[in-house]
Design an enzyme around this catalytic site. Structure first.
Site, PDB file in Angstrom:
ATOM      1  N   ARG A   1       0.848  -1.200   0.000  1.00  0.00           N
ATOM      2  CA  ARG A   1       0.000   0.000   0.000  1.00  0.00           C
ATOM      3  C   ARG A   1       0.886   1.254   0.000  1.00  0.00           C
ATOM      4  O   ARG A   1       0.557   2.256  -0.644  1.00  0.00           O
ATOM      5  CB  ARG A   1      -0.957  -0.024   1.195  1.00  0.00           C
ATOM      6  CG  ARG A   1      -2.181   0.863   1.027  1.00  0.00           C
ATOM      7  CD  ARG A   1      -1.996   2.234   1.625  1.00  0.00           C
ATOM      8  NE  ARG A   1      -1.516   2.112   2.982  1.00  0.00           N
ATOM      9  CZ  ARG A   1      -0.557   2.858   3.493  1.00  0.00           C
ATOM     10  NH1 ARG A   1       0.035   3.803   2.779  1.00  0.00           N
ATOM     11  NH2 ARG A   1      -0.137   2.669   4.736  1.00  0.00           N
TER      12      ARG A   1
ATOM     13  N   GLY B   1      10.189  13.434  -1.580  1.00  0.00           N
ATOM     14  CA  GLY B   1      11.219  13.743  -0.591  1.00  0.00           C
ATOM     15  C   GLY B   1      10.919  15.004   0.195  1.00  0.00           C
ATOM     16  O   GLY B   1      11.205  16.114  -0.268  1.00  0.00           O
TER      17      GLY B   1
ATOM     18  N   SER C   1       8.485  15.763  11.737  1.00  0.00           N
ATOM     19  CA  SER C   1       7.185  16.351  12.084  1.00  0.00           C
ATOM     20  C   SER C   1       7.143  17.841  11.770  1.00  0.00           C
ATOM     21  O   SER C   1       6.056  18.409  11.630  1.00  0.00           O
ATOM     22  CB  SER C   1       6.911  16.152  13.585  1.00  0.00           C
ATOM     23  OG  SER C   1       6.907  14.789  13.906  1.00  0.00           O
TER      24      SER C   1
ATOM     25  N   GLY D   1      -0.565  19.491   1.096  1.00  0.00           N
ATOM     26  CA  GLY D   1      -1.720  19.096   0.281  1.00  0.00           C
ATOM     27  C   GLY D   1      -1.578  17.659  -0.197  1.00  0.00           C
ATOM     28  O   GLY D   1      -2.547  16.900  -0.230  1.00  0.00           O
TER      29      GLY D   1
ATOM     30  N   ASN E   1      -2.105  15.144   2.706  1.00  0.00           N
ATOM     31  CA  ASN E   1      -3.516  14.958   3.027  1.00  0.00           C
ATOM     32  C   ASN E   1      -4.139  13.862   2.159  1.00  0.00           C
ATOM     33  O   ASN E   1      -4.969  13.079   2.623  1.00  0.00           O
ATOM     34  CB  ASN E   1      -4.246  16.282   2.796  1.00  0.00           C
ATOM     35  CG  ASN E   1      -5.276  16.510   3.850  1.00  0.00           C
ATOM     36  OD1 ASN E   1      -5.098  16.135   5.008  1.00  0.00           O
ATOM     37  ND2 ASN E   1      -6.369  17.094   3.443  1.00  0.00           N
TER      38      ASN E   1
ATOM     39  N   GLU F   1       3.387   9.920   7.515  1.00  0.00           N
ATOM     40  CA  GLU F   1       2.211  10.727   7.131  1.00  0.00           C
ATOM     41  C   GLU F   1       1.622  11.448   8.340  1.00  0.00           C
ATOM     42  O   GLU F   1       0.411  11.542   8.495  1.00  0.00           O
ATOM     43  CB  GLU F   1       1.119   9.849   6.499  1.00  0.00           C
ATOM     44  CG  GLU F   1       1.571   9.017   5.346  1.00  0.00           C
ATOM     45  CD  GLU F   1       1.885   9.824   4.117  1.00  0.00           C
ATOM     46  OE1 GLU F   1       1.572  11.042   4.114  1.00  0.00           O
ATOM     47  OE2 GLU F   1       2.464   9.269   3.184  1.00  0.00           O
TER      48      GLU F   1
HETATM   49  C1  LIG Z   1       8.978   3.461   6.693  1.00  0.00           C
HETATM   50  C2  LIG Z   1       8.890   4.944   6.541  1.00  0.00           C
HETATM   51  C3  LIG Z   1       8.626   5.500   5.296  1.00  0.00           C
HETATM   52  C4  LIG Z   1       8.594   6.882   5.135  1.00  0.00           C
HETATM   53  N1  LIG Z   1       8.378   7.425   3.880  1.00  0.00           N
HETATM   54  C5  LIG Z   1       8.513   8.772   3.694  1.00  0.00           C
HETATM   55  C6  LIG Z   1       8.444   9.343   2.383  1.00  0.00           C
HETATM   56  O1  LIG Z   1       8.208   8.642   1.389  1.00  0.00           O
HETATM   57  N2  LIG Z   1       8.681  10.678   2.234  1.00  0.00           N
HETATM   58  C7  LIG Z   1       8.926  11.495   3.312  1.00  0.00           C
HETATM   59  O2  LIG Z   1       9.134  12.702   3.102  1.00  0.00           O
HETATM   60  N3  LIG Z   1       8.970  10.978   4.578  1.00  0.00           N
HETATM   61  C8  LIG Z   1       8.769   9.654   4.791  1.00  0.00           C
HETATM   62  N4  LIG Z   1       8.832   9.121   6.060  1.00  0.00           N
HETATM   63  C9  LIG Z   1       9.163   9.997   7.179  1.00  0.00           C
HETATM   64  C10 LIG Z   1       8.005  10.247   8.134  1.00  0.00           C
HETATM   65  O3  LIG Z   1       7.038  11.071   7.548  1.00  0.00           O
HETATM   66  C11 LIG Z   1       8.606  10.857   9.413  1.00  0.00           C
HETATM   67  O4  LIG Z   1       9.309   9.810  10.054  1.00  0.00           O
HETATM   68  C12 LIG Z   1       7.553  11.425  10.346  1.00  0.00           C
HETATM   69  O5  LIG Z   1       7.046  12.633   9.832  1.00  0.00           O
HETATM   70  C13 LIG Z   1       8.117  11.699  11.753  1.00  0.00           C
HETATM   71  O6  LIG Z   1       9.305  12.404  11.676  1.00  0.00           O
HETATM   72  P1  LIG Z   1      10.582  11.915  12.525  1.00  0.00           P
HETATM   73  O7  LIG Z   1      10.789  10.483  12.258  1.00  0.00           O
HETATM   74  O8  LIG Z   1      11.672  12.863  12.200  1.00  0.00           O
HETATM   75  O9  LIG Z   1      10.150  12.060  14.028  1.00  0.00           O
HETATM   76  P2  LIG Z   1      10.176  13.401  14.904  1.00  0.00           P
HETATM   77  O10 LIG Z   1       9.495  14.502  14.164  1.00  0.00           O
HETATM   78  O11 LIG Z   1      11.571  13.620  15.389  1.00  0.00           O
HETATM   79  O12 LIG Z   1       9.265  12.954  16.116  1.00  0.00           O
HETATM   80  C14 LIG Z   1       9.743  12.156  17.225  1.00  0.00           C
HETATM   81  C15 LIG Z   1       8.628  12.081  18.244  1.00  0.00           C
HETATM   82  O13 LIG Z   1       8.319  13.409  18.690  1.00  0.00           O
HETATM   83  C16 LIG Z   1       6.937  13.632  18.563  1.00  0.00           C
HETATM   84  N5  LIG Z   1       6.688  15.059  18.318  1.00  0.00           N
HETATM   85  C17 LIG Z   1       7.081  15.810  17.272  1.00  0.00           C
HETATM   86  N6  LIG Z   1       6.638  17.061  17.394  1.00  0.00           N
HETATM   87  C18 LIG Z   1       5.948  17.110  18.569  1.00  0.00           C
HETATM   88  C19 LIG Z   1       5.246  18.130  19.274  1.00  0.00           C
HETATM   89  N7  LIG Z   1       5.125  19.361  18.780  1.00  0.00           N
HETATM   90  N8  LIG Z   1       4.693  17.823  20.473  1.00  0.00           N
HETATM   91  C20 LIG Z   1       4.786  16.569  20.985  1.00  0.00           C
HETATM   92  N9  LIG Z   1       5.418  15.555  20.359  1.00  0.00           N
HETATM   93  C21 LIG Z   1       5.982  15.828  19.172  1.00  0.00           C
HETATM   94  C22 LIG Z   1       6.520  12.763  17.386  1.00  0.00           C
HETATM   95  O14 LIG Z   1       5.115  12.551  17.369  1.00  0.00           O
HETATM   96  C23 LIG Z   1       7.322  11.522  17.670  1.00  0.00           C
HETATM   97  O15 LIG Z   1       6.669  10.749  18.643  1.00  0.00           O
HETATM   98  C24 LIG Z   1       8.794   7.732   6.259  1.00  0.00           C
HETATM   99  C25 LIG Z   1       9.015   7.148   7.526  1.00  0.00           C
HETATM  100  C26 LIG Z   1       9.038   5.781   7.665  1.00  0.00           C
HETATM  101  C27 LIG Z   1       9.282   5.195   9.020  1.00  0.00           C
END
Ligand SMILES: Cc1cc2nc3c(=O)[nH]c(=O)nc-3n(C[C@H](O)[C@H](O)[C@H](O)COP(=O)(O)OP(=O)(O)OC[C@H]3O[C@@H](n4cnc5c(N)ncnc54)[C@H](O)[C@@H]3O)c2cc1C
Length: 387
Positions: free
Chosen positions: A93, A133, A141, A240, A243, A366
């Site tokens: 998926r 990317g 996040s 966008g 979403n 996501e």
């Molecule tokens: C298998 C896989 C595939 C992926 N594919 C893609 C892709 O194709 N393209 C792409 O761009 N990205 C992709 N991602 C990345 C994914 O979107 C990010 O991992 C996700 O957005 C979280 O970012 P991070 O891992 O840096 O965690 P962080 O942002 O560092 O977060 C760490 C923790 O802190 C928490 N946190 C963050 N901000 C806050 C806040 N304000 N208050 C409280 N808690 C908070 C988070 O919820 C989490 O629990 C993928 C990730 C995985 C694991």
């Protein structure tokens, strides 16, 4: 005995065409994916090119988009396709979501006519693969903090930076890369093999192993002026796209949950403990009933959000509600099903532990569950508590 979905008469909410699409995708998964997916997961490999062509031939790639070789289906049909794909494996998926809802959607929504003509028909057919990317090593996040830059040099753009956790990265023909410019965040189409682009796969994953996850290193990648997506300015561009992909997950996560629950029901009927079938015990039936309730509620929510999307009224907060609830509940269902399978539940002989560890990724990508809670919290209070 009735199927878990029959408890809520889910099919009565679907059109004949939607049920037909669901059956078609299920047949493809039964034939092409289910017999092999545990092996791919164990090996940490995915024949992405072959699968993309197979999935393209049944029209699921970018199926909710109009024109350019895309099927132009409704949101519920797309959701049901995601459900069936994720019932096979979240990695499958993910391939389809990233291709259709992130890479193709970005080009379809923000691209020039030339970009659309060049990429979309071939991507819909599965002849070309795309990735998206946005995330960087230090910014997941909070993508607004991104460090990747695109600077104008004469008529060209020059990109520098690193993107991490990029699904489909090393099997892609084109990467939609988001970068900081003097005009705010903009999207660029970076072709595979561009000079200065290095792609490395993320190794040692124990989740989404039947999915390619990569790092993209951009070291002075020079692109022509027409590589920029003309219709996207600022963070609203990538958000966008996200979403769109999150909507597919609302359905997809329930597919993984359904596969777990069906497996657990069959296992509990066959397995004898203390000289009686496991399914005849009240503790077992309570577990099954609780899981069927959460599954049914999640599916009803998914179809409801799909109808709102088709009516053009679906809001990002509603997508957050669906993603947060359905992934969280799917993970709970997968864990509870695993207990019913006992020791067998920890092997790849059954799909349950695979779904369970896959859903850990789905919980994070996501938008993490925490971020979706904050989106809903902001909607309820009017106060943004992100920072
Ligand atoms: C298998 C896989 C595939 C992926 N594919 C893609 C892709 O194709 N393209 C792409 O761009 N990205 C992709 N991602 C990345 C994914 O979107 C990010 O991992 C996700 O957005 C979280 O970012 P991070 O891992 O840096 O965690 P962080 O942002 O560092 O977060 C760490 C923790 O802190 C928490 N946190 C963050 N901000 C806050 C806040 N304000 N208050 C409280 N808690 C908070 C988070 O919820 C989490 O629990 C993928 C990730 C995985 C694991």
């Amino acid at each position: 005995m009735i199927a878990p979905t029959a408890l809520f008469a889910l099919d009565t909410l679907l059109t004949e065409e939607e049920r037909e699409i669901r059956s078609t995708v299920r047949r493809v998964c039964d034939r092409e994916i289910r017999p092999h997916v545990a092996g791919w997961f164990e090996a940490g490999e995915l024949p992405a090119r072959e699968l993309a062509r197979t999935l393209g031939s049944v029209g699921v790639l970018g199926m909710h988009l109009d024109g350019y070789g895309c099927a132009g289906m409704g949101a519920v049909s797309y959701g049901l396709a995601c459900l069936e794909l994720e019932a096979a494996d979240s990695g499958l998926r993910s391939l389809v979501s990233v291709q259709g809802s992130l890479a193709m959607y970005a080009i379809w929504k923000y691209g020039s006519e030339e970009q659309k003509q060049e990429w979309l028909p071939a991507m819909a057919a599965g002849e070309r693969i795309g990735c998206f990317g946005l995330t960087e090593p230090d910014f997941g996040s909070d993508p607004g903090g991104m460090r990747t830059t695109a600077k104008r040099e004469g008529g060209d753009w020059v990109l520098n930076g690193t993107k991490l956790w990029i699904t489909n990265g090393s099997v892609s023909d084109v990467a939609v890369v988001w970068a900081r410019t003097d005009e705010g965040i903009r999207g660029f189409l970076v072709p595979a093999g561009a000079k200065g682009l290095t792609v490395n796969d993320v190794k040692h994953k124990i989740s989404l192993r039947a999915s390619v996850t990569s790092e993209l290193v951009l070291d002075g990648v020079r692109l022509p002026a027409e590589a920029v997506l003309p219709g996207a300015r600022g963070l609203s561009g990538p958000l966008g796209c996200l979403n769109e992909a999150r909507f597919g997950i609302v359905f997809g996560a329930m597919g993984a949950a359904l596969d777990c629950l069906e497996t657990a029901i069959a296992y509990a009927a066959d397995r004898e403990v203390f000289a009686k079938p496991l399914s005849s015990y009240q503790l077992t039936q309570e577990k099954l009933a609780d899981m069927a309730l959460e599954l049914g509620k999640g599916l009803l929510l998914a179809v409801h959000l799909g109808r709102l999307k088709e009516a053009g009224t679906l809001t990002p907060e509603q997508v957050s509600a669906g993603k947060l609830n359905n992934v969280r509940e799917a993970l709970e269902i997968a864990r509870k099903c695993r207990t019913l399978l006992g020791a067998s539940g920890i092997t790849l002989e059954y799909p349950v532990i695979r779904h369970s560890v896959n859903l850990e990724s789905v919980l994070t990508y996501e938008g993490t569950s925490e971020i979706h809670s904050l989106v809903i919290g902001k909607a309820l209070t009017g106060i943004a508590a992100f920072t």
